[in-house]
Design an enzyme around this catalytic site. Sequence first.
Site, PDB file in Angstrom:
ATOM      1  N   LYS A  53       8.404  96.108  25.957  1.00 13.04           N
ATOM      2  CA  LYS A  53       8.380  96.733  27.292  1.00 13.04           C
ATOM      3  C   LYS A  53       9.657  97.535  27.528  1.00 13.04           C
ATOM      4  CE  LYS A  53       5.221  93.274  28.970  1.00 13.04           C
ATOM      5  NZ  LYS A  53       5.038  91.910  29.412  1.00 13.04           N
ATOM      6  N   GLN A  97       7.412  87.556  33.042  1.00  9.93           N
ATOM      7  CA  GLN A  97       6.725  87.266  31.780  1.00  9.93           C
ATOM      8  C   GLN A  97       6.164  85.839  31.808  1.00  9.93           C
ATOM      9  OE1 GLN A  97       6.290  89.577  29.200  1.00  9.93           O
ATOM     10  NE2 GLN A  97       4.890  88.023  28.466  1.00  9.93           N
ATOM     11  N   ASP A 120       1.736  94.010  37.395  1.00  7.90           N
ATOM     12  CA  ASP A 120       0.818  93.207  36.590  1.00  7.90           C
ATOM     13  C   ASP A 120      -0.562  93.117  37.245  1.00  7.90           C
ATOM     14  OD1 ASP A 120       1.301  92.229  34.076  1.00  7.90           O
ATOM     15  OD2 ASP A 120       2.560  90.566  34.738  1.00  7.90           O
TER      16      ASP A 120
END
Length: 284
Positions: A53, A97, A120
């Site tokens: 990322k 995460q 997300d």
Amino acid sequence: MSALIIDGKQISADIRGEMVNEVAELKQKGVTPGLAVILVGEDAASKVYVGSKEKACVQLGMYSEVHRMAADSSEEQVLALIDKLNNQDSINGILVQLPLPKHINEKAIIDAIRVDKDVDGFHPESVGNLVIGDDSLLPCTPAGVIELIKRSGVDIAGKHAVVIGRSNIVGKPVAMLLLRENATVTICHSRTANLEEIAKQADILVVAIGRANAIDSKFVKPGAVVVDVGINRLDTGKLAGDANFESCKTVAGHITPVPGGVGPMTITMLMKNTITAAKKANGM
């Protein structure tokens, strides 16, 4: 007959090429999209993802922050960091995460992220917006699945799409996105009685169950599009999808490989969400 391979690496590279230009144009207007990633603990796979990322942000010319926290960090410490990032103008997207260490309540963490920074697409409000068709940041893997199908020249409208798997991260949202694209959608899962029979009716078959090679050619209608979201590591160390690639490709019209299919799209769609969030934050 052998299926056309849907090349996720190539499609992802094409989209990133478009985004490089978009970021450059935004920067000329004084806007640099910014993504903050929070990593709690030392999970090996998570570290790899976070590294990817970070790299993607640099390649696209975006601003990136990675907050690495010790595995024994408290839930309060993580929430305090999210609160800080929620109020930081240079950050348009916040990603925590997963999985988190057991002592931290995942739901509480996701719920704390500001909806307009929820890149997300996991926040309950984002999910609600997805279901009712309101504007929202879309969950990355499901959005990637739709892009793969569309950019392969397949028209989704009017097709029968069967989704095998009902997780909150892939199965349910991908079903909603297919519905939004005017497919007729059936969701199957571990309790579905006649799975093979239903799967075989699908023009578009999306498999997301987390079991290596669980679906083979007898589940596939001739000419169907097979999108395999699964990624499983075999005892040999090799990666395999939920669909048996060699078996399914003899019947399918289009198929995604593992690796190199859906995988590369997830981070690409995350970057796309961050750009979208930056534009919205600046009234664009």
